[in-house]
Design an enzyme around this catalytic site. Structure first.
Site, PDB file in Angstrom:
ATOM      1  N   ARG A  89     -21.825  -2.262 -41.186  1.00 52.32           N
ATOM      2  CA  ARG A  89     -23.219  -1.763 -41.184  1.00 52.32           C
ATOM      3  C   ARG A  89     -23.573  -1.078 -42.504  1.00 52.32           C
ATOM      4  O   ARG A  89     -22.779  -0.329 -43.071  1.00 52.32           O
ATOM      5  CB  ARG A  89     -23.405  -0.766 -40.038  1.00 52.32           C
ATOM      6  CG  ARG A  89     -24.754  -0.041 -40.102  1.00 52.32           C
ATOM      7  CD  ARG A  89     -25.127   0.609 -38.792  1.00 52.32           C
ATOM      8  NE  ARG A  89     -24.130   1.516 -38.278  1.00 52.32           N
ATOM      9  CZ  ARG A  89     -24.163   2.028 -37.041  1.00 52.32           C
ATOM     10  NH1 ARG A  89     -25.145   1.710 -36.204  1.00 52.32           N
ATOM     11  NH2 ARG A  89     -23.215   2.850 -36.637  1.00 52.32           N
ATOM     12  N   ARG A 136     -22.329   4.815 -43.464  1.00 55.84           N
ATOM     13  CA  ARG A 136     -22.152   6.132 -42.849  1.00 55.84           C
ATOM     14  C   ARG A 136     -20.703   6.587 -42.928  1.00 55.84           C
ATOM     15  O   ARG A 136     -19.793   5.763 -42.834  1.00 55.84           O
ATOM     16  CB  ARG A 136     -22.576   6.061 -41.371  1.00 55.84           C
ATOM     17  CG  ARG A 136     -24.056   6.165 -41.179  1.00 55.84           C
ATOM     18  CD  ARG A 136     -24.511   5.783 -39.785  1.00 55.84           C
ATOM     19  NE  ARG A 136     -23.710   6.343 -38.696  1.00 55.84           N
ATOM     20  CZ  ARG A 136     -24.010   6.173 -37.406  1.00 55.84           C
ATOM     21  NH1 ARG A 136     -25.087   5.486 -37.055  1.00 55.84           N
ATOM     22  NH2 ARG A 136     -23.235   6.678 -36.467  1.00 55.84           N
ATOM     23  N   LYS A 175     -28.816  -0.714 -30.693  1.00 49.03           N
ATOM     24  CA  LYS A 175     -29.927   0.128 -30.205  1.00 49.03           C
ATOM     25  C   LYS A 175     -30.945   0.383 -31.319  1.00 49.03           C
ATOM     26  O   LYS A 175     -32.144   0.241 -31.124  1.00 49.03           O
ATOM     27  CB  LYS A 175     -29.377   1.459 -29.659  1.00 49.03           C
ATOM     28  CG  LYS A 175     -28.370   1.281 -28.530  1.00 49.03           C
ATOM     29  CD  LYS A 175     -27.857   2.592 -27.991  1.00 49.03           C
ATOM     30  CE  LYS A 175     -27.072   3.420 -28.990  1.00 49.03           C
ATOM     31  NZ  LYS A 175     -25.791   2.809 -29.430  1.00 49.03           N
ATOM     32  N   ARG A 190     -14.883   6.679 -31.399  1.00 51.88           N
ATOM     33  CA  ARG A 190     -16.240   6.721 -30.827  1.00 51.88           C
ATOM     34  C   ARG A 190     -16.326   5.812 -29.598  1.00 51.88           C
ATOM     35  O   ARG A 190     -17.029   6.127 -28.641  1.00 51.88           O
ATOM     36  CB  ARG A 190     -17.278   6.298 -31.889  1.00 51.88           C
ATOM     37  CG  ARG A 190     -17.526   7.414 -32.910  1.00 51.88           C
ATOM     38  CD  ARG A 190     -18.073   6.900 -34.224  1.00 51.88           C
ATOM     39  NE  ARG A 190     -19.383   6.308 -34.139  1.00 51.88           N
ATOM     40  CZ  ARG A 190     -19.898   5.496 -35.076  1.00 51.88           C
ATOM     41  NH1 ARG A 190     -19.191   5.191 -36.156  1.00 51.88           N
ATOM     42  NH2 ARG A 190     -21.097   5.020 -34.935  1.00 51.88           N
ATOM     43  N   ARG A 198     -26.082  10.990 -23.562  1.00 52.25           N
ATOM     44  CA  ARG A 198     -24.738  10.439 -23.763  1.00 52.25           C
ATOM     45  C   ARG A 198     -23.731  11.029 -22.791  1.00 52.25           C
ATOM     46  O   ARG A 198     -22.563  10.655 -22.831  1.00 52.25           O
ATOM     47  CB  ARG A 198     -24.280  10.741 -25.187  1.00 52.25           C
ATOM     48  CG  ARG A 198     -24.314   9.530 -26.134  1.00 52.25           C
ATOM     49  CD  ARG A 198     -23.922  10.047 -27.492  1.00 52.25           C
ATOM     50  NE  ARG A 198     -23.409   9.100 -28.414  1.00 52.25           N
ATOM     51  CZ  ARG A 198     -24.111   8.568 -29.419  1.00 52.25           C
ATOM     52  NH1 ARG A 198     -25.385   8.832 -29.554  1.00 52.25           N
ATOM     53  NH2 ARG A 198     -23.528   7.770 -30.288  1.00 52.25           N
TER      54      ARG A 198
HETATM   55  P1  ADP Z   1     -26.513   1.107 -32.748  1.00 51.79           P
HETATM   56  O1  ADP Z   1     -27.861   1.729 -33.096  1.00 51.79           O
HETATM   57  O2  ADP Z   1     -26.432   0.724 -31.300  1.00 51.79           O
HETATM   58  O3  ADP Z   1     -25.338   1.919 -33.194  1.00 51.79           O
HETATM   59  P2  ADP Z   1     -27.232  -0.830 -34.834  1.00 51.79           P
HETATM   60  O4  ADP Z   1     -28.578  -1.320 -34.415  1.00 51.79           O
HETATM   61  O5  ADP Z   1     -27.181   0.143 -35.961  1.00 51.79           O
HETATM   62  O6  ADP Z   1     -26.420  -0.260 -33.546  1.00 51.79           O
HETATM   63  O7  ADP Z   1     -26.347  -2.121 -35.171  1.00 51.79           O
HETATM   64  C1  ADP Z   1     -24.991  -1.964 -35.593  1.00 51.79           C
HETATM   65  C2  ADP Z   1     -24.661  -3.056 -36.612  1.00 51.79           C
HETATM   66  O8  ADP Z   1     -24.656  -4.316 -35.964  1.00 51.79           O
HETATM   67  C3  ADP Z   1     -25.660  -3.164 -37.760  1.00 51.79           C
HETATM   68  O9  ADP Z   1     -24.949  -3.503 -38.934  1.00 51.79           O
HETATM   69  C4  ADP Z   1     -26.584  -4.306 -37.324  1.00 51.79           C
HETATM   70  O10 ADP Z   1     -27.124  -5.015 -38.448  1.00 51.79           O
HETATM   71  C5  ADP Z   1     -25.625  -5.190 -36.553  1.00 51.79           C
HETATM   72  N1  ADP Z   1     -26.263  -5.877 -35.419  1.00 51.79           N
HETATM   73  C6  ADP Z   1     -27.237  -5.425 -34.593  1.00 51.79           C
HETATM   74  N2  ADP Z   1     -27.533  -6.333 -33.648  1.00 51.79           N
HETATM   75  C7  ADP Z   1     -26.702  -7.383 -33.873  1.00 51.79           C
HETATM   76  C8  ADP Z   1     -26.501  -8.658 -33.241  1.00 51.79           C
HETATM   77  N3  ADP Z   1     -27.208  -9.015 -32.153  1.00 51.79           N
HETATM   78  N4  ADP Z   1     -25.557  -9.488 -33.743  1.00 51.79           N
HETATM   79  C9  ADP Z   1     -24.821  -9.126 -34.827  1.00 51.79           C
HETATM   80  N5  ADP Z   1     -24.953  -7.955 -35.473  1.00 51.79           N
HETATM   81  C10 ADP Z   1     -25.886  -7.092 -34.997  1.00 51.79           C
HETATM   82  P1  AMP Z   2     -25.177   7.575 -33.446  1.00 54.65           P
HETATM   83  O1  AMP Z   2     -26.035   7.605 -34.682  1.00 54.65           O
HETATM   84  O2  AMP Z   2     -25.974   7.450 -32.177  1.00 54.65           O
HETATM   85  O3  AMP Z   2     -24.072   6.547 -33.546  1.00 54.65           O
HETATM   86  O4  AMP Z   2     -24.473   8.998 -33.370  1.00 54.65           O
HETATM   87  C1  AMP Z   2     -23.600   9.453 -34.374  1.00 54.65           C
HETATM   88  C2  AMP Z   2     -22.837  10.677 -33.886  1.00 54.65           C
HETATM   89  O5  AMP Z   2     -23.765  11.757 -33.645  1.00 54.65           O
HETATM   90  C3  AMP Z   2     -22.065  10.519 -32.563  1.00 54.65           C
HETATM   91  O6  AMP Z   2     -20.777   9.940 -32.753  1.00 54.65           O
HETATM   92  C4  AMP Z   2     -21.989  11.967 -32.080  1.00 54.65           C
HETATM   93  O7  AMP Z   2     -20.996  12.704 -32.793  1.00 54.65           O
HETATM   94  C5  AMP Z   2     -23.355  12.513 -32.510  1.00 54.65           C
HETATM   95  N1  AMP Z   2     -24.372  12.332 -31.447  1.00 54.65           N
HETATM   96  C6  AMP Z   2     -25.481  11.541 -31.506  1.00 54.65           C
HETATM   97  N2  AMP Z   2     -26.176  11.621 -30.355  1.00 54.65           N
HETATM   98  C7  AMP Z   2     -25.480  12.470 -29.541  1.00 54.65           C
HETATM   99  C8  AMP Z   2     -25.657  12.942 -28.207  1.00 54.65           C
HETATM  100  N3  AMP Z   2     -26.703  12.541 -27.456  1.00 54.65           N
HETATM  101  N4  AMP Z   2     -24.736  13.800 -27.713  1.00 54.65           N
HETATM  102  C9  AMP Z   2     -23.701  14.219 -28.438  1.00 54.65           C
HETATM  103  N5  AMP Z   2     -23.448  13.804 -29.694  1.00 54.65           N
HETATM  104  C10 AMP Z   2     -24.338  12.933 -30.249  1.00 54.65           C
END
Ligand code: ADP
Ligand code: AMP
Length: 215
Positions: free
Chosen positions: A127, A160, A13, A171, A88
């Site tokens: 990541r 993170r 995302k 998660r 969520r």
């Molecule tokens: P989200 O915001 O949904 O948690 P991220 O955009 O942070 O996900 O992506 C999670 C991890 O996966 C990051 O390390 C990113 O570089 C990697 N990633 C994102 N898209 C892809 C893809 N299409 N293929 C492989 N790795 C990806």
């Molecule tokens: P994310 O960066 O989206 O992976 O979120 C990291 C963490 O933040 C999640 O595992 C939750 O603990 C909290 N969080 C983020 N967005 C929400 C949401 N919309 N509702 C509840 N918790 C959230």
């Protein structure tokens, strides 16, 4: 255009949001980023939120809904926004509908990115995020241009606290039980666009996202 990027943690995302900002010129609203900022600032809200985040559980609906409601008041949201990581829960989705109705707006598209759990675990544990500019990398799948150095020049590439395998698995459980019901919620409203992300490159997914949004 008002958009929701929906999908499990690690689906891409944030990666897609950063690409879309350049094309669409609307802000990314990431509740995860907002909560991490509160944690970094050491606020009371951040202190409470961190306990849930580190445990791989959701922060309370009331807290995140309040954050989003405040964020919508900023002028950069006037032309549209992309929500990343919100809503969520069904309660958050219902609160969002009410907020938007008051603003005379509605969600145009919900882009669902689906990726298999085992690929999500690999993505999240590898990541790294730039502490200076927010760029997102993966040690194997999207490595930084020079080892340990962001394209912006910073060497502050962070992992993170919640990106470890134990927390990731919790998660994913949280996603399947509390967030996955939003798929039928939005399918019922007719604006859900499904994208398969498993085994697809970020560029391949971006092409599909643009098609879904008719860009
Ligand atoms: P989200 O915001 O949904 O948690 P991220 O955009 O942070 O996900 O992506 C999670 C991890 O996966 C990051 O390390 C990113 O570089 C990697 N990633 C994102 N898209 C892809 C893809 N299409 N293929 C492989 N790795 C990806
Ligand atoms: P994310 O960066 O989206 O992976 O979120 C990291 C963490 O933040 C999640 O595992 C939750 O603990 C909290 N969080 C983020 N967005 C929400 C949401 N919309 N509702 C509840 N918790 C959230």
């Amino acid at each position: 255009m008002d958009i929701i990027l929906l999908g499990p943690p690690g689906a891409g995302k944030g990666t897609q949001a950063k690409k879309l900002i350049d094309v669409m010129g609307i802000p990314q609203i990431s509740t995860g980023d907002m909560l991490r900022a509160a944690v970094a600032e050491g606020t009371e809200l951040g202190r409470k939120a961190k306990e849930f985040m580190d445990a791989g559980r959701l922060v309370t609906d009331e807290v995140v809904i309040g954050l989003v409601e405040e964020r919508f008041k900023k002028p950069d949201c006037a032309k549209g926004f992309m929500l990343d990581g919100f809503p969520r829960t069904v309660a958050q989705a219902e609160a969002l509908e009410k907020m938007l109705k008051r603003m005379g707006r509605r969600i145009d598209h919900v882009v669902l990115m689906e990726v298999d759990d085992e690929e999500l675990v690999l993505r999240i544990t590898g990541r790294r995020t730039c502490g200076a500019c927010g760029a997102i990398y993966h040690l194997s799948f999207s490595p930084p241009p020079a080892s340990g150095k962001c394209k912006c020049g910073s060497t502050d590439l962070r992992q993170r606290d919640d990106d470890n395998e134990i927390t990731v698995r919790q998660r994913l459980k949280t996603y399947h039980s509390q967030t996955a019901p939003l798929v039928s919620f939005y399918a019922g409203r007719g604006n859900l666009r499904r994208i398969t992300g498993t085994g697809q490159t970020p560029e391949g997914v971006f092409k599909k996202v643009k098609e879904a949004l008719a860009l």
